[in-house]
Design a protein around this motif. Structure first.
Motif, PDB file in Angstrom:
ATOM      1  N   UNK A   1     -15.033  -3.384 -32.657  1.00 47.44           N
ATOM      2  CA  UNK A   1     -15.830  -4.215 -33.535  1.00 47.44           C
ATOM      3  C   UNK A   1     -17.247  -4.318 -33.193  1.00 47.44           C
ATOM      4  N   UNK A   2     -18.012  -4.659 -34.189  1.00 50.73           N
ATOM      5  CA  UNK A   2     -19.690  -4.357 -33.844  1.00 50.73           C
ATOM      6  C   UNK A   2     -19.980  -5.852 -33.126  1.00 50.73           C
ATOM      7  N   UNK A   3     -21.184  -5.741 -32.561  1.00 51.10           N
ATOM      8  CA  UNK A   3     -21.485  -7.108 -31.845  1.00 51.10           C
ATOM      9  C   UNK A   3     -22.286  -8.005 -32.763  1.00 51.10           C
ATOM     10  N   UNK A   4     -22.939  -7.405 -33.589  1.00 52.98           N
ATOM     11  CA  UNK A   4     -23.825  -8.320 -34.543  1.00 52.98           C
ATOM     12  C   UNK A   4     -23.955  -7.574 -35.828  1.00 52.98           C
ATOM     13  N   UNK A   5     -24.157  -8.607 -36.675  1.00 54.96           N
ATOM     14  CA  UNK A   5     -24.562  -8.425 -38.138  1.00 54.96           C
ATOM     15  C   UNK A   5     -25.562  -9.251 -38.813  1.00 54.96           C
ATOM     16  N   UNK A   6     -26.004  -8.800 -39.745  1.00 53.00           N
ATOM     17  CA  UNK A   6     -26.986  -9.636 -40.526  1.00 53.00           C
ATOM     18  C   UNK A   6     -26.135 -10.552 -41.340  1.00 53.00           C
ATOM     19  N   UNK A   7     -25.143 -10.231 -41.886  1.00 54.14           N
ATOM     20  CA  UNK A   7     -24.144 -11.228 -42.712  1.00 54.14           C
ATOM     21  C   UNK A   7     -22.777 -10.848 -42.333  1.00 54.14           C
ATOM     22  N   UNK A   8     -21.877 -11.798 -42.211  1.00 48.87           N
ATOM     23  CA  UNK A   8     -20.402 -11.848 -42.074  1.00 48.87           C
ATOM     24  C   UNK A   8     -19.839 -12.404 -43.212  1.00 48.87           C
ATOM     25  N   UNK A   9     -19.080 -11.592 -44.058  1.00 49.97           N
ATOM     26  CA  UNK A   9     -18.403 -12.052 -45.120  1.00 49.97           C
ATOM     27  C   UNK A   9     -16.950 -12.361 -44.623  1.00 49.97           C
ATOM     28  N   UNK A  10     -16.441 -13.351 -45.130  1.00 47.72           N
ATOM     29  CA  UNK A  10     -14.980 -13.741 -44.728  1.00 47.72           C
ATOM     30  C   UNK A  10     -14.096 -13.831 -46.137  1.00 47.72           C
ATOM     31  N   UNK A  11     -13.259 -13.070 -45.986  1.00 47.67           N
ATOM     32  CA  UNK A  11     -12.176 -12.737 -47.144  1.00 47.67           C
ATOM     33  C   UNK A  11     -12.676 -11.354 -47.844  1.00 47.67           C
ATOM     34  N   UNK A  12     -11.509 -10.643 -47.881  1.00 45.37           N
ATOM     35  CA  UNK A  12     -11.469  -9.226 -48.467  1.00 45.37           C
ATOM     36  C   UNK A  12     -10.879  -9.342 -49.862  1.00 45.37           C
ATOM     37  N   UNK A  13     -11.156 -10.216 -50.550  1.00 42.40           N
ATOM     38  CA  UNK A  13     -10.728 -10.384 -51.999  1.00 42.40           C
ATOM     39  C   UNK A  13     -11.630  -9.824 -52.994  1.00 42.40           C
ATOM     40  N   UNK A  14     -11.751  -9.673 -54.113  1.00 38.81           N
ATOM     41  CA  UNK A  14     -12.778  -8.982 -54.847  1.00 38.81           C
ATOM     42  C   UNK A  14     -14.049  -9.662 -54.674  1.00 38.81           C
ATOM     43  N   UNK A  15     -14.192 -10.953 -54.562  1.00 38.03           N
ATOM     44  CA  UNK A  15     -15.599 -11.240 -54.402  1.00 38.03           C
ATOM     45  C   UNK A  15     -16.247 -10.986 -53.101  1.00 38.03           C
ATOM     46  N   UNK A  16     -15.446 -11.024 -51.880  1.00 37.97           N
ATOM     47  CA  UNK A  16     -15.837 -10.943 -50.715  1.00 37.97           C
ATOM     48  C   UNK A  16     -16.153  -9.159 -50.699  1.00 37.97           C
ATOM     49  N   UNK A  17     -15.292  -8.264 -51.327  1.00 38.55           N
ATOM     50  CA  UNK A  17     -15.718  -7.030 -51.287  1.00 38.55           C
ATOM     51  C   UNK A  17     -16.924  -6.895 -52.177  1.00 38.55           C
ATOM     52  N   UNK A  18     -17.104  -7.361 -53.384  1.00 27.20           N
ATOM     53  CA  UNK A  18     -18.100  -7.199 -54.080  1.00 27.20           C
ATOM     54  C   UNK A  18     -19.773  -7.664 -53.481  1.00 27.20           C
ATOM     55  N   UNK A  19     -19.396  -8.625 -52.758  1.00 34.26           N
ATOM     56  CA  UNK A  19     -20.868  -9.299 -51.920  1.00 34.26           C
ATOM     57  C   UNK A  19     -21.128  -8.014 -50.724  1.00 34.26           C
ATOM     58  N   UNK A  20     -20.134  -7.734 -50.036  1.00 32.27           N
ATOM     59  CA  UNK A  20     -20.325  -6.839 -48.910  1.00 32.27           C
ATOM     60  C   UNK A  20     -20.972  -5.716 -49.763  1.00 32.27           C
ATOM     61  N   UNK A  21     -20.576  -5.131 -50.766  1.00 29.39           N
ATOM     62  CA  UNK A  21     -21.166  -3.749 -51.279  1.00 29.39           C
ATOM     63  C   UNK A  21     -22.558  -3.974 -51.733  1.00 29.39           C
ATOM     64  N   UNK A  22     -22.906  -5.408 -52.380  1.00 27.85           N
ATOM     65  CA  UNK A  22     -24.281  -5.598 -52.878  1.00 27.85           C
ATOM     66  C   UNK A  22     -25.361  -5.679 -51.697  1.00 27.85           C
ATOM     67  N   UNK A  23     -24.563  -6.378 -50.777  1.00 33.44           N
ATOM     68  CA  UNK A  23     -25.583  -6.739 -49.589  1.00 33.44           C
ATOM     69  C   UNK A  23     -25.892  -5.435 -48.753  1.00 33.44           C
ATOM     70  N   UNK A  24     -24.954  -4.510 -48.645  1.00 30.06           N
ATOM     71  CA  UNK A  24     -24.849  -3.236 -47.954  1.00 30.06           C
ATOM     72  C   UNK A  24     -25.839  -2.343 -48.610  1.00 30.06           C
ATOM     73  N   UNK A  25     -25.755  -2.318 -49.994  1.00 34.78           N
ATOM     74  CA  UNK A  25     -26.680  -1.645 -50.757  1.00 34.78           C
ATOM     75  C   UNK A  25     -28.158  -1.812 -50.560  1.00 34.78           C
ATOM     76  N   UNK A  26     -28.351  -3.068 -50.211  1.00 41.02           N
ATOM     77  CA  UNK A  26     -29.834  -3.559 -50.191  1.00 41.02           C
ATOM     78  C   UNK A  26     -30.165  -3.047 -48.907  1.00 41.02           C
TER      79      UNK A  26
END
Lengths: 382, 91
Positions: A1-26
């Motif tokens: 597991x990584x030691x640090x991240x800019x953002x931690x998203x809690x919850x792997x439903x469609x909203x969590x995954x959509x946010x993770x995608x949009x943030x990572x894309x940025x």
């Protein structure tokens, strides 16, 4: 597991995954934590519908913009999410409902939605198996651009695309605590390790309340069990989702041919209940066969339950809370998280990555519940 | 030669292995991706086979906890039969 991240998203439903995608894309470094598997909560149990006809302006705006994204999402994510636009047919049963429908259609049209009021005989043109008398219908509203997509495929596609932009997705990992210092987040603890971060997105569905409690914040959300059924596959009969606010029923035919639908049971109380009930089978079969009598010959194959994460105004809680910097809410969707996710994820990403706020974020933040006067969304089914 | 694992949804052993390779190793994830166990048999034909394929291919034993929840009814029942129940609640 990584030691640090800019953002931690809690919850792997469609909203969590959509946010993770949009943030990572940025270009942000994102870690998504899911306690079971992706889409294991409400997303994986949902009715797959995408609706733009609402009674509150914010929901209509979020939905119109989400549909614009859905229309191109298979191309954007490079996976077929099975998006199709067969429309939503909202049955109107009495004069009071008709008055409300007229008012809402006017508001929806002012925001650019294509939606019309239909006479009873026009209803049959949209869905031929409906029985006007059985439904006690005096009319309907119809938006041809409402539709469906596959919730599992959408979630998996968002997660896969997020990973391609460098996001880390940890499934079967439980958040055990969130560390704070003064008014800021410092670290997220899980059963598999710790991640240093200053921003946490709480998109844990009905479990968001427990996540917020870890940092002493009380969400007004309540979990409600919702039941849904699927029939055997039939040849294609109709494209639209049929719903009624009076009866609470919704049903549509899915891509594979099965009819999927739900209805509330009168005795439902809030809580983390998951057992399917006999009461649902009784209400669903009676109401569905009064709407479409020919379906009485069709076999029901299975029946399952999922949750609605319900807020006092039946609208989502979005954005940063006053009490804790970097604690971003994305929950309380009250049964509509899937259909609103594309735009919600973009709005929250603009806020997190570029510090851009919007009127919708200001209207839908947690602090609105401090006052007694908030607009309630009344167009709810299931 | 194709080996059909799920007869309701026409899913082969190859389809399952391909999905496992893509990272769908959880039985429920595979179910949602491939629709195994969602057809008229409700998993009675395929689920045991799928469990064996996952275990053989990944070398890890699946815990019983991860098996899909049984979803009623046990056998398909027509909506008309369900709707004909005259039972009324007292009071």
């Amino acid at each position: 597991m990584k030691k640090k991240a800019d953002v931690v998203v809690i919850g792997g439903g469609v909203n969590g995954c959509a946010i993770a995608y949009n943030l990572a894309k940025k270009g942000l470094d994102v870690a998504l934590i899911e306690k079971k598997y992706l889409s294991s909560g409400a997303t994986g149990c949902c009715g797959a519908g995408i609706r733009q006809q609402w009674s509150t302006k914010e929901n209509v705006e979020l939905a119109i913009k989400s549909v614009k994204i859905f229309e191109k999402l298979s191309d954007e994510l490079k996976e077929d999410i099975e998006f199709r636009q067969g429309g939503y047919l909202i049955i109107i049963h009495n004069d009071k409902e008709m008055e409300q429908a007229k008012e809402n259609v006017r508001m929806q049209k002012s925001l650019g939605l294509t939606v019309d009021i239909l006479q009873p005989d026009q209803i049959i043109d949209i869905v031929s198996i409906l029985d006007i008398k059985g439904m006690k219908a005096i009319g309907a509203t119809f938006c041809p651009k409402d539709g469906h997509a596959n919730p599992f495929k959408t979630t998996f596609a968002y997660a896969k695309a997020a990973k391609s932009f460098g996001a880390s997705v940890y499934t079967h990992t439980k958040v055990t605590g969130i560390q704070t210092e003064k008014k800021s987040i410092t670290e997220v603890n899980t059963d598999k390790g710790k991640i240093k971060t200053s921003i946490v997105v709480n998109s844990a569905g009905v479990w968001s309340k427990q996540i917020a409690e870890m940092v002493g914040i009380t969400l007004p959300n309540k979990p409600y069990r919702k039941e849904i059924m699927a029939t055997e596959r039939l040849k294609p009969i109709f494209d639209a989702m049929v719903i009624s606010f009076k009866d609470g029923i919704y049903f549509s035919q899915q891509k594979e041919g099965q009819i999927v639908g739900g209805i509330p049971i009168p005795e439902e109380i809030s809580g983390y209940h998951t057992a399917p009930t006999v009461s649902f089978l009784e209400h669903m079969s009676k109401t569905l066969t009064s709407y479409a009598p020919c379906l009485k010959h069709v076999n029901l194959l299975r029946h399952w339950t999922g949750f609605y994460d319900v807020t006092p105004d039946a609208r989502p809680i979005l954005g940063e809370v006053e009490k804790l910097n970097g604690f971003i809410q994305c929950n309380g969707f009250s049964g509509h998280g899937f259909m609103l996710c594309p735009m919600v994820a973009r709005i929250l990403t603009d806020y997190i990555a570029d510090n851009k706020s919007t009127q919708i974020l200001e209207k839908l933040n947690l602090e609105r519940f401090k006052g007694k006067n908030f607009d309630k969304e009344v167009y709810i089914v299931g | 030669m194709k080996k059909i694992v799920c007869r309701c949804e026409d899913i082969t052993e190859e389809d399952i292995i391909k999905a496992i390779d893509e990272g769908y190793t959880d039985l429920e994830e595979l179910r949602k991706k491939l629709r195994i166990g969602m057809g008229p048999c409700q998993g009675r034909v395929c689920i045991q086979l799928v469990i064996r394929i996952i275990e053989d291919y990944t070398g890890k034993k699946l815990s019983k906890v991860s098996y899909p929840n049984p979803r009623p009814p046990i056998i398909p029942v027509s909506l008309g039969t369900l709707a004909s129940d005259k039972h009324e609640k007292k009071g």
